[in-house]
Design an enzyme around this catalytic site. Structure first.
Site, PDB file in Angstrom:
ATOM      1  N   SER A 175      22.169 -44.906  -1.432  1.00  0.00           N
ATOM      2  CA  SER A 175      23.481 -44.913  -2.073  1.00  0.00           C
ATOM      3  C   SER A 175      23.437 -44.769  -3.585  1.00  0.00           C
ATOM      4  O   SER A 175      24.416 -44.313  -4.182  1.00  0.00           O
ATOM      5  CB  SER A 175      24.229 -46.203  -1.717  1.00  0.00           C
ATOM      6  OG  SER A 175      23.511 -47.341  -2.167  1.00  0.00           O
ATOM      7  N   HIS A 206      26.095 -43.100   4.167  1.00  0.00           N
ATOM      8  CA  HIS A 206      26.444 -42.030   3.236  1.00  0.00           C
ATOM      9  C   HIS A 206      26.111 -40.637   3.782  1.00  0.00           C
ATOM     10  O   HIS A 206      26.254 -39.655   3.063  1.00  0.00           O
ATOM     11  CB  HIS A 206      25.738 -42.258   1.900  1.00  0.00           C
ATOM     12  CG  HIS A 206      26.179 -43.511   1.217  1.00  0.00           C
ATOM     13  ND1 HIS A 206      27.242 -43.559   0.344  1.00  0.00           N
ATOM     14  CD2 HIS A 206      25.712 -44.787   1.308  1.00  0.00           C
ATOM     15  CE1 HIS A 206      27.401 -44.795  -0.093  1.00  0.00           C
ATOM     16  NE2 HIS A 206      26.486 -45.565   0.480  1.00  0.00           N
ATOM     17  N   LYS A 223      33.854 -44.524   4.147  1.00  0.00           N
ATOM     18  CA  LYS A 223      33.367 -43.563   3.151  1.00  0.00           C
ATOM     19  C   LYS A 223      33.875 -42.171   3.543  1.00  0.00           C
ATOM     20  O   LYS A 223      35.053 -41.896   3.402  1.00  0.00           O
ATOM     21  CB  LYS A 223      31.851 -43.660   3.038  1.00  0.00           C
ATOM     22  CG  LYS A 223      31.407 -45.033   2.514  1.00  0.00           C
ATOM     23  CD  LYS A 223      29.920 -45.153   2.385  1.00  0.00           C
ATOM     24  CE  LYS A 223      29.528 -46.463   1.710  1.00  0.00           C
ATOM     25  NZ  LYS A 223      29.905 -47.676   2.467  1.00  0.00           N
TER      26      LYS A 223
END
Length: 391
Positions: free
Chosen positions: A175, A203, A235
């Site tokens: 990240s 991610h 996300k």
């Protein structure tokens, strides 16, 4: 209270004090902060789905039939048809046999790691893993060995010396650096040394791989090679919550053992249905990922040409390395004066001496937005060069 005040004062002195920014309106590239519009490059909404009309419509349509709150834990009376539908959809999306819907990514990592390893077991964790993985390792009470970031040879040496139940856990996409773990090599090592591989692809889901199925899918790694896949939904997916996916026996084991799943109220069912709608958008909209890729390529070329030191990342996470905490804060403040928001990341989130600006790009950004970021970076670089406070 004096001890707390002294610690806060020390954090301020070291350039480590953090403040919350109050945002009005929906999450999108142009945010309203303290009554002022600002162009944001620090969100994890990589595909621009947090305010997507289809997702908002799905949520509105779901609320009359599901109500708002989850009301109870999944093991009492909180496991709704909508949760079950999402779990089936996530299993299909990730190519796994089964899936389990958690409330947050932090809770997923804490609960899963602590359920799969305990006293007498050994966990091997990448040194740059997310805080939630680190805390899950601590909570497990297993022996924890942190191997150097992405160092397959070092991990192999550790595995060879260790007997008993072993767990290897890694982020898929890191990240703060934006690089991808050596997943194929990790899967091979785990097969050879009888270790269980856990990958948190928070991610990567939505961004990497065919139809956005993540970093594990990008390499074609099967459920047998990566038995436990974790992902977050707040996300790139643009909603909220998290999930684990893998063999049915492991998911059933987590239902029985993962305390952060057992002892918390279920997520609102309407969020689950909105997430199903978002997964539909992700699967069919390759154009979003193609546009995002063009922004990433252009940013790397042009920001690098200005002399900024970038990390070797091909993902939407594009850190600008600065080093000093105060210099990172100064650059972030200078950009904000140009109407561009990029937050400074400092220890303990990153190692000492590795403060940075974490630029994150989204498919919702236009090339005009990127022009503005690059112009601001160029101007701020010029302002800082040649001064004692410069980069």
């Amino acid at each position: 209270m004096r001890d707390f005040e002294a610690e806060l004062a020390e954090r301020k002195r070291a350039g480590l004090h953090r403040v919350r920014r109050q945002i009005s309106g929906p999450q999108q590239p142009v945010l309203t902060s303290d009554g002022r519009e600002i162009l944001s490059f620090c969100s994890n909404d990589y595909l621009g789905l947090a305010n997507h009309p289809a997702n908002l419509d799905a949520l509105r349509q779901a609320l009359p039939s599901t109500g708002l709150g989850g009301a109870a834990s999944h093991l009492i009376c909180g496991h709704h048809d909508a949760h079950h539908q999402l779990e089936q959809r996530l299993a299909e999306f990730t190519g796994r046999s089964s899936a389990l819907f958690f409330s947050t990514g932090y809770m997923a990592n804490m609960g899963i790691i602590a359920a799969l390893a305990g006293r007498g077991d050994t966990i091997f964790s990448d040194r740059l893993n997310h805080a939630s993985i680190i805390d899950g390792c601590i909570l497990s009470r297993a022996r924890v060995h942190r191997y150097p970031h992405g160092d397959v040879a070092a991990l192999e040496s550790m595995l060879k010396k260790t007997s008993g139940h072993k767990l290897v856990v890694t982020d898929g996409v890191f990240s703060m650096d934006g690089d991808v773990a050596p997943l194929r090599e990790l899967a091979r090592l785990c097969r050879e040394h009888d270790a269980l591989l856990v990958v948190d692809d928070a991610h990567g889901i939505g961004v990497l791989g065919p139809q956005g199925r993540g970093s594990v899918a990008e390499l074609g790694l099967s459920e047998q090679e990566v038995p436990v896949l974790i992902g977050t939904l707040g996300k790139a997916v643009g909603t909220s919550g998290a999930f684990a996916a893998g063999p049915e026996v492991l998911m059933e084991y987590l239902v029985q053992k993962a305390r952060t799943y057992i002892y918390t109220t279920a997520m609102p069912p309407a969020i689950a249905l909105a997430t199903c709608a978002s997964l539909d958008v992700i699967e069919r909209d390759d154009a979003r990922r193609e546009h995002l890729g063009s922004l990433i390529t252009r940013f790397r070329q042009e920001a690098g040409a200005f002399g900024y030191r970038l990390m070797p990342s091909e993902t939407p996470i594009q850190p600008i390395m600065v080093g000093d905490n105060w210099k990172a804060l100064a650059l972030s403040k200078a950009l904000e004066e140009w109407g561009v928001l990029v937050t400074a990341i400092r220890p303990p989130t990153v190692p000492e001496g590795e403060a940075r600006l974490r630029v994150t790009l989204s498919a919702a950004h236009t090339h005009g937005d990127l022009d503005r970021l690059l112009d601001s970076l160029s101007a701020c670089r010029s302002l800082l060069e040649g001064t004692e406070e410069g980069l």
